[in-house]
Each structure stands twice: as C-alpha cells, then as structure tokens.
Design an enzyme around this catalytic site. Structure first.
Site, PDB file in Angstrom:
ATOM      1  N   CYS A  83       0.449   3.399   3.405  1.00 18.73           N
ATOM      2  CA  CYS A  83       0.930   2.651   4.733  1.00 18.73           C
ATOM      3  C   CYS A  83       2.363   3.667   5.183  1.00 18.73           C
ATOM      4  CB  CYS A  83       1.076   1.179   4.658  1.00 18.73           C
ATOM      5  SG  CYS A  83      -0.494   0.533   5.140  1.00 18.73           S
ATOM      6  N   HIS A 107      -6.973   2.133   2.184  1.00 17.49           N
ATOM      7  CA  HIS A 107      -6.268   2.736   3.342  1.00 17.49           C
ATOM      8  C   HIS A 107      -7.072   4.057   3.507  1.00 17.49           C
ATOM      9  CE1 HIS A 107      -2.662   3.569   5.700  1.00 17.49           C
ATOM     10  NE2 HIS A 107      -3.088   4.449   5.859  1.00 17.49           N
ATOM     11  N   CYS A 136       0.910  -1.191   0.047  1.00 17.05           N
ATOM     12  CA  CYS A 136      -0.087   0.125   0.123  1.00 17.05           C
ATOM     13  C   CYS A 136       0.918   1.319  -0.166  1.00 17.05           C
ATOM     14  CB  CYS A 136      -1.024   0.039   1.166  1.00 17.05           C
ATOM     15  SG  CYS A 136      -1.752   1.569   1.476  1.00 17.05           S
TER      16      CYS A 136
END
Ligand code: ZN
Length: 336
Positions: free
Chosen positions: A39, A149, A36
């Site tokens: 992140c 996310h 991701c």
C-alpha cells in the site's frame, strides 16, 4: 506450441470428492491496509518506504530470486553441470487501492497497468545482460500469493527460459515452413469453428486453447501477429485492456469468487535478435475445478507422465462464454 500432449478425461469429474477443500478468499478488503507492504506510504519488509503512488508503481523485489551482480561462472564435473544466472526481479503494484483486482479495475486503470508492463519490458529488455522478460501475476492464496493487494511481478534474466524456448522453436519452424504466424492461423481456425471462443473484440480473442491443461485455462491473443507488447497501437492497447477485464470478470463469475490464477505474458525474447516468428499472448492458468473451494491438483500421473484435464476445453469455453460480462458483485450488489 510446445509439442506436448494432454490427456483429456472428462468422465473423471463424476468421481466423489473427499480431497482437499480450500478456504474461500477473504472478502471486503479495505482500500488501504496499514499492515500491507504494498500500500502507498507503507514500509516494505526490506526497509524502503513506498511513495504515495496514484498510478501503477514498480520497484525491485526486496527478495529477488535473480540478482544482477552475479559473476559469470560455469561448473562442470562428470555428469554435473551448472551455470550462474543473473537478472532483475520487480514487483508491480497495479493500483494504490488495496481492495481491487484486475476484473474490478476500470479499463483505463488496466491500460495504465499495460503501460507499465511496456515500460518495464522496454527498459529491462534493453539491458545488455537481459535476454528475456517474464511478466506474470499470481493471484490468490491457492496460487501462493498471500498479499491480496493487486500486484504482479517481472523476472528478467540472461538465459531464455525453457517454456519460451520451446515455443520459439515451434513458432520459428512454422514461420519458416508456411511464412505465417502459427497463432494467426490458429486463431483464424478457432474463429471459424467457434467451439472454444469465449469472447472477441476488434483486435483480440479470448479462448480456451485446444491444448488447455488447467480446467478454465484461457488465452488472450491479438488477431494481428505482434511479437511483443511494445508493438501495440493505441487502439490495440485499449482492446487488450478491455479483453483482460472481461476475461477476468468471466473467471470470477464461474463460482462467484475472486478466481485465483497464475497469468503471464509470453512474448519475444529481448536478446537483440529479430523475432518475427513470435506472436505474443497472455495465458491464465486458474486451478479451480469443481467449486470455489475444490481445485485441480497436478500430481501423480501429471508429475510422472503427462498433464491431464478433467473437463474438456469446449465445456470450459461454453461455461465462460455463457457468463455475464458484468462482475457478479455488481449483479448481486454485494461488496467484494
Ligand atoms: Zn495494500
């Protein structure tokens, strides 16, 4: 607030559905996803590395639609007219935890998100060439958001966009005529009628607006006329976090799914003018209509004529009002 009409045809939901069926969102996201780009500590597509952030974190969008170093230019030839536009686009990660969404974040964590919205509104709005700061979130695949996310965006720009401008004109007209905020009077009327109210706390109301277009469209409005989020008191900020959490829980609970939506805050432009007419509000435009997999499309008549809704605002408010304020994952004891 915009002077536009909506066609309401609730009988239409009776028609059989043979149209598009969406995929259910993936459940059980990990707290950290090495692939991701949002992140903590991961490398973004633009090459920068995210810090090991623990609170909401913002950065300039690696693929900004608006750029700050644009030369001011005009083009006019016959019927063709164009103007260059400049601005700044930012991404805000709501949490370092990849698996969260606003409804499952704590009120304190949501308060931290509001704090970063305030910081960005203030800092971007103070720039000479930024006259409008649009804070928004696209949530879910259906809304074109591919990364689960928890994150939102800000597009800040020189020109005041048309949707804000339309509301500005109406709000100012009402303020000039009656000396009051249109939304303050609207909320007072809605509270009295109690037909479209979903929930309220001391400082905020969540309701399905009378003019709602999307099936479960929801608006969060402060009871007091506050023109922008900088004017929130400490208690109002907490109350705002609480109402965001409960409203998004109710949306998730309708079809027991992570409800997709586009949410945004409409507030006073940052053009250095006095905007006492502005009454800030947050709107959620969720597309799901019949189930977690059947959404509303704005096509055909909506594209050529006017927006149309399939369930009444009162039906939607009733459904949302009757749902638990506990997230379904806790009620069913399932993991997200
Ligand atoms: Zn992530």
């Amino acid at each position: 607030m915009t002077g536009e009409w909506v066609l309401v045809s609730p009988h239409r939901t009776k028609r059989p559905w043979q149209g598009k069926v969406e995929k259910l969102p993936e459940t059980g996201q990990p707290k950290y996803d090495p692939s991701c780009y949002l992140c903590p500590t991961n490398k973004r597509m633009g090459g920068d590395k995210n810090p090991d952030y623990t609170k909401p974190f913002s950065f300039v969008n690696d693929f900004s639609a608006l750029l700050s170093d644009v030369k001011k230019e005009h083009y006019k030839e016959g019927l063709l007219y164009a103007e260059s536009e400049s601005g700044i686009c930012k991404v805000i990660c709501f949490s370092p935890n990849h698996s969260l969404t606003l409804p499952v974040m704590s009120e304190i964590e949501i308060t931290d998100v509001i704090s970063i919205w305030q910081k960005e509104y203030k800092e971007l709005g103070a720039l000479g060439d930024i006259n409008h700061v649009q804070i928004f979130e696209n949530k879910g695949d259906v809304m074109g958001c591919s990364n689960p996310h928890p994150h939102g965006q800000i597009w800040a720009q020189r020109i005041i966009p048309q949707e804000t401008e339309k509301k500005s004109v109406r709000m100012k007209d009402y303020r000039d005529r009656y000396g009051r905020s249109i939304l303050e009077d609207y909320v007072a009327q809605e509270l009295k009628l109690d037909e479209r109210i979903i929930l309220e706390n001391e400082h905020f109301v969540a309701l399905v607006p009378y003019w709602a277009v999307w099936p479960y469209e929801t608006m969060i409005v402060p009871k007091r006329c506050i023109s922008n989020i900088m004017e929130l008191s400490v208690e109002e900020k907490q109350a705002f976090a609480q109402v965001i959490k409960t409203t998004t829980i109710r949306l998730d609970n309708i079809f027991e799914t992570s409800f997709p939506y586009s949410a945004g805050i409409h507030q006073a432009p940052t053009d250095g003018q006095e905007h006492s007419e502005w009454h800030f509000h947050m709107s959620f435009y969720p597309p799901l209509l019949r189930s977690a997999t059947v959404r509303k499309f704005m096509v055909g008549y909506e594209m050529f004529a006017d927006p149309q809704r399939d369930i009444t605002a009162e039906q939607a408010a009733n459904t949302l009002k009757g749902l638990s304020s506990e997230h379904y994952s806790k009620l069913n004891n399932t993991s997200l």
